[in-house]
Every structure is written in C-alpha cells, then in structure tokens.
Design an enzyme around this catalytic site. Structure first.
Site, PDB file in Angstrom:
ATOM      1  N   SER A 360      34.029  39.747 -80.983  1.00  7.05           N
ATOM      2  CA  SER A 360      34.459  41.100 -81.334  1.00  7.05           C
ATOM      3  C   SER A 360      35.237  41.786 -80.213  1.00  7.05           C
ATOM      4  CB  SER A 360      33.248  41.962 -81.715  1.00  7.05           C
ATOM      5  OG  SER A 360      32.295  41.961 -80.662  1.00  7.05           O
ATOM      6  N   ASP A 603      26.973  51.998 -77.875  1.00  6.99           N
ATOM      7  CA  ASP A 603      27.826  50.810 -77.689  1.00  6.99           C
ATOM      8  C   ASP A 603      28.508  50.931 -76.328  1.00  6.99           C
ATOM      9  OD1 ASP A 603      29.602  48.737 -77.712  1.00  6.99           O
ATOM     10  OD2 ASP A 603      30.557  49.246 -79.626  1.00  6.99           O
ATOM     11  N   HIS A 606      31.896  47.336 -76.287  1.00  6.91           N
ATOM     12  CA  HIS A 606      33.257  47.435 -76.814  1.00  6.91           C
ATOM     13  C   HIS A 606      33.964  48.636 -76.193  1.00  6.91           C
ATOM     14  CE1 HIS A 606      30.937  45.221 -79.968  1.00  6.91           C
ATOM     15  NE2 HIS A 606      32.010  44.443 -79.905  1.00  6.91           N
TER      16      HIS A 606
END
Length: 638
Positions: A360, A603, A606
């Site tokens: 990702s 998060d 990312h």
C-alpha cells in the site's frame, strides 16, 4: 714629384684654413635652411626629453637617471636603472604590444616582487593601507599598461592590498586578500581610467584569471571577472561596463556551473531550464542525501483537486487543518532536484507502460503520480482507470490510461513480492503461508512493462511475519520457525532470480523503492501508536532511526544481480517527516469505538496527499531524465 708639390699647402697649411675653404658651400640659401632646421629640431627634442615624465615615476627622467643608482642598490646595478629609464622614454615614442605587455608582466611576475621605483629604497606590503591608496597606485599601473590582460603564461593578477608603485609587482596570495570592496579593484580601476585604457578583453579558456576580492578563491580555480545577472553594470561615473563573458568564451564546464548556481537560487527549478547540464549534475549527485526545505511553490497540485486520491490518503477531505506539511520540498545536498514537469514526463512515457508493484505504500506513490500527471493534461476526461474504478483498494491491479499519450500508469498489489499461499493443516482447515520460493502471481502481466517500480517492507513487520512460526514455506516444507530477516532474504533472492530471468534490460528499466519509515509514538499501528500532534519535520539528526537491517539485505542482493536495478533509498528522507502521516485524519466516517477514542486509531505509516510521495515521484522523474540522457549520449557515440 711636381704633381705632388702642387697639393702641398703654402706655408705648411692648417686645419683652420681647411675649414675656411668650406665656408663658400654654406653660402647657398638651401643649405643654410637645412642646417638651421636640424639644429632647431635637435634642441626641441632635447627639451622634450628633459621634461617629459616617466611612466614609472612622477619626477623628470634626468632626475631619475642621477638618483637611480642609490635607490637600486638593493635590487640591481645602476646600469639596470639607467636601462629601465631609457626604455621607458623610448616607449613613449614607440609604443607597441611588446612594451605594453612587458609592463603588465612587471606588475604580475613574482620574480619582480621588489619595487624598483626611485621613490623608495625598498617596499613591503602594508596590510593596513587604505583602499583609496591601493586604488590610486593600481590605477596608475593599469593606465601605463593600456588595460591589457596577461597572456596564458602569466601569473594571476590580484588586486594588491598594499601601496604599489607604478612598476611594483603585487602578487599576494589570493586567500590573504581582504574583502576591501564589493567590486573587484581591478575592474574599478579599469572603469575609472577608461579614457586612458582599451576595453577589457575576455580571458581565453586556457588563460590565467583575475580573481575578485569578494571572497577567498582557490588559487587553482578557474574564475572570471565578476559578472552580475544584468548584461551591464553602472559605474560611479555613470558609464557602462559590458559583461566580460561573451558568447562562446566560456568553457562548457564554466557555463554549466553558472547555470547550476542560478538554478539553485530559484525554488522549484524546472527540468526545462537545466536540460543536459542539469541532468549531468544529477548523475553525479546522491539524490537521497539531503534535507527538507520549505517551498511555497509546492505542492505540485492543488490540495483537494484530485478526486482519485483514496479516502485513506485524503487528509484535506478528512478534516486536517494544518497545511505546512504540503509546502516541503526535498533538496539533495549536492544538486538541485528539478520540479516534476507533468507534461514532460508524459512525453517520456508516450506509448509506454509504467508499473508499480508492491504494498500500500507503493499504492500511495502510484496515486500521487496519477494525480500529478492528470493535473498536467488539458482534457482530464481522457484520463481514466481501465476498468472504470474510482476506489483503489481490494482489487489485485489497477491501470490508469492517458489516452492522448497512449500510455498507462499501473499498480499491482503484491505486498511481499512473493506469493501468499494456503495449505491444509492437520485438522483439514486451510492454513496461510508465504511461499518464499514463488514470485507473485501477477508477475507475467508486467514483465514486459517499460518501467517497473518494486517495493516491499511493511508487511514484514506484522506479527505473523515477525514471529515466523509455521508460516514460511519453500516447496512443500513449512518452517516451524524462521527468522524474519532470513525469510526476507530468501524472498528477495526469489524475486531477483525472476527479474534476471524475465526482464529484458534493453527494454525495461527496473527500480526498487526502499523502506518508508513509520512514526508511531506510544505503541504500534495496532496498539495505540500516535502521531496526530506532529506538524513539523524532524530537524535534529540524533532523532533519526538506524538504517533498517532489511534494507542492508536488499542492497547486498541488488549487487549480486545481473540486471541493473536502480535503488531508490528513500528511508532517511522519510524518517524526517513525522508530520506527513494521516494520523487521525485517515477517514471521514468513524465507528462508535473510534469516535469514543479517536487517538487510539491512527495511521502513522502511510502519507497524506499531496505530501511526501510526491517527492518520491520527483526523484523518479529525475532518474528517468538521467536514463534518457544516457541513451541520447549513446546514440551520439554510435
């Protein structure tokens, strides 16, 4: 005998009588005019020489002749002094290139560092001398030399710090020159005596140079007279001095250095500005050794303008209030990274496939590039996902088509680069394993792509892979326990063998993007780790993490491959950016538990878009420019 007696003077004869016998000749008018004219010219010439000042002193020449021997006792014989005075006299009547050149030689030659002027017995540099004194003395010397620069065999001309007589040689070390004035003393002297000197001549590439006094200069460095960005500069007298750097007079190296310096002063330099010279500087630069600097020309696309960004990365849509993290540009230490030009990159990709393969974090980079390129086209309706998708999670692959350029930018989901597998366990249920000996299933779909960017890393930090118990498999053998670092090495070895066997290096260019750092504080991604209070990058290097051991394994494997793979080592540059993660701004709709304790669900792996992955794509753009330049050079040689 009679003939001989005819010519014997009467009464023995005399010299006076002989001279008198010639007087009748002088009685003619023409002869008298010639004689008187000659006498008058001789007297006038003598008077002119007596009172004409020497170029090397303000006193009449006959005073120098009679006083020269005493002043030159320490430096040379009296005859040398007389010789120099007479040569100075005749140079007034017979000026030529050799005499003017000799005067410049006397000024610059280290062997003539002791003054031979009649005004002083001996001169040594006076470091406390006022600049005005230096200016006047230097000006007198420049005027006598008619403003001509030295030839290629001469020493460097350095504006002197001490009072210098007309023929005194000032060859002081460059590094000892103080910052006397903002402009070069030599240039100032030339401009102020422009009535008496020729125009400045440009130095040839192999000529020695004239350094300024602005800053210490390496004696071996090739430097030209100071030139401002304008084509001309005004002097105190209002007269213009044209740039001494004319077209075609600079070597290619010097031309590039000046261009590079101009580029480095401008934020967000375009690749179109630097062309070949800029690319050559990138080839000799470590693009990953640098720092983040604020640049208000960033981000590369307007926040909120790209509807293709997934909710997970769309921090603006999710309510993040601060914007400074979008204004950061990556600046390598040894060069200037060109701003990503979407139109230029699309032309490089015309008729080609660019593919991202990995986890990702590569999806993060892929979406960034799609948004940058989409923002560069005129008709965005001609940019679309091949299968009409608008969300990019859950499927095995995605492909954006840029119709006007007949190219695609694709993403294949392969978090480990090797296959995730299932096999029956003892109870008949299926057991998940990771086949370290098989490359990802989708590999056949992208092996002929023109550009391939691989990555893996984050999934190797999860609990199952970290423990390595009954999870890693080779053939039919499942390891009861295997160290994660060894499993990572086996998986990358499998990937490297596949690349060597299936990728055509004459067609495809392969990249491997390194590990992107996370910034969880107070726990991990699944145990309450946080980064929501971070709004500025790390500035103290002591807070950066050590280089990951997995990336050391990767580097060793890359060195052993037959196929060249460009390693994009973004680990350190991401470690600085603790401010760039979505943190609590990772989604709009929160569950009941997330609303009760939102800081527990963050998060910090990312990156927000626009943001850090845009810089990865700028480096990718630079790498593609380098490859294009190499191919052009090969065509020229062939």
């Amino acid at each position: 005998m009679a003939e001989a007696k005819k010519y014997i003077p009467i009464a023995g004869g005399s010299l006076i009588s002989d001279v008198k016998s010639l007087f009748p000749i002088l009685k003619t008018r023409r002869t008298a005019v010639l004689v008187y004219g000659f006498v008058f010219a001789f007297v006038a010439f003598t008077v002119f020489l007596a009172f004409s000042p020497s170029s090397n002193s303000s006193s009449p020449w006959f005073i120098n002749i009679f006083g020269g021997s005493s002043t030159n006792s320490s430096t040379g014989s009296a005859s040398d002094s007389y010789r120099s005075q007479f040569s100075s006299i005749f140079s007034n009547f017979f000026p030529d290139n050799s005499s003017a050149q000799q005067q410049v030689d006397n000024f610059s030659s280290p062997q003539n560092s002791t003054s031979r002027s009649s005004n002083t017995a001996s001169q040594s540099p006076n470091l406390t001398e006022e600049p005005s004194t230096v200016k006047n003395n230097t000006q007198r010397s420049v005027n006598s030399g008619k403003g001509k620069l030295p030839n290629s065999n001469q020493s460097k001309i350095v504006a002197p710090e001490a009072p210098v007589a007309g023929n005194h040689s000032a060859s002081l070390p460059v590094n000892s020159a103080p910052n006397v004035d903002k402009e070069s003393l030599l240039v100032r002297n030339h401009t102020q005596s422009s009535e008496n000197s020729d125009k400045l001549k440009v130095l040839k590439p192999n000529q020695t140079t004239v350094p300024t006094l602005k800053a210490p200069v390496d004696p071996n460095q090739s430097a030209i007279l100071p030139v401002k960005s304008d084509s001309s500069e005004k002097t105190n007298s209002g007269k213009e001095v044209k740039d001494v750097l004319g077209k075609g007079e600079m070597s290619n190296n010097t031309a590039w250095l000046s261009k590079k310096q101009r580029n480095e002063t401008k934020p967000g330099v375009s690749a179109k500005q630097g062309n070949d010279s800029l690319v050559e500087s990138l080839m000799n630069c470590d693009l990953f050794d640098g720092e983040w600097v604020r640049d208000d020309l960033y981000p590369l696309y307007k926040p909120g303008s790209c509807s293709l960004i997934d909710e997970q990365f769309n921090c603006i849509l999710n309510g993040r209030p601060d914007k400074d993290y979008q204004k950061m540009k990556w600046k390598p230490m040894g060069c200037n990274l060109p701003r990503l030009d979407g139109s230029l990159l699309l032309n490089l990709l015309r008729g080609k496939r660019l593919v991202f393969v990995g986890d990702s974090l590569n999806r993060n980079m892929w979406e960034s590039l799609v948004c940058i390129l989409r923002n560069s086209v005129k008709d965005q309706s001609k940019v679309y996902e091949a299968n009409g998708r608008h969300h990019f999670r859950g499927e095995a692959s995605y492909s954006f088509i840029f119709k006007d350029y007949n190219c695609s930018v694709e993403f294949f989901v392969t978090p480990f680069l090797v296959q995730e597998w299932e096999m029956p366990d003892k109870n008949g249920a299926k057991k998940e394993t990771l086949r370290l000996d098989l490359v990802g299933r989708s590999s056949y779909q992208y092996k002929e792509a023109d550009f391939i960017i691989f990555n893996t890393g984050h999934w190797w930090t999860h609990e199952k892979t970290s423990r390595g118990k009954d999870y890693y498999q080779e053939g039919s053998h499942v390891y009861g326990e295997l160290n994660v670092l060894e499993a990572f090495r086996k998986a990358l070895t499998t990937w490297a063998r596949w690349v060597d066997a299936n990728i055509n290096p004459l067609k495809s260019l392969v990249f491997f993007r390194g590990y992107s750092e996370s910034h969880f504080s107070g726990g991990q991604w699944n145990s309450g780790g946080q980064c929501d209070q971070e709004t500025q990058p790390i500035k103290n290097l002591t807070y950066l993490r050590p280089y990951p051991p997995k990336m050391m394994v990767l580097e060793k494997i890359l060195k052993g491959m037959k196929t060249h793979v460009t390693y994009m080592n973004i680990t350190r540059m991401t470690d600085f950016r603790k401010d760039g993660h979505p943190s609590i701004y990772r989604k709009q709709k929160l569950s009941e538990e997330e609303r009760r304790s939102p800081v527990r669900f963050q998060d910090c792996s990312h990156w927000c878009l626009p943001g850090v992955p845009d810089a990865w794509n700028e480096i990718l753009f630079a790498e593609l420019l380098i490859e294009q330049h190499k191919k052009q050079q090969q065509r020229k040689r062939s």
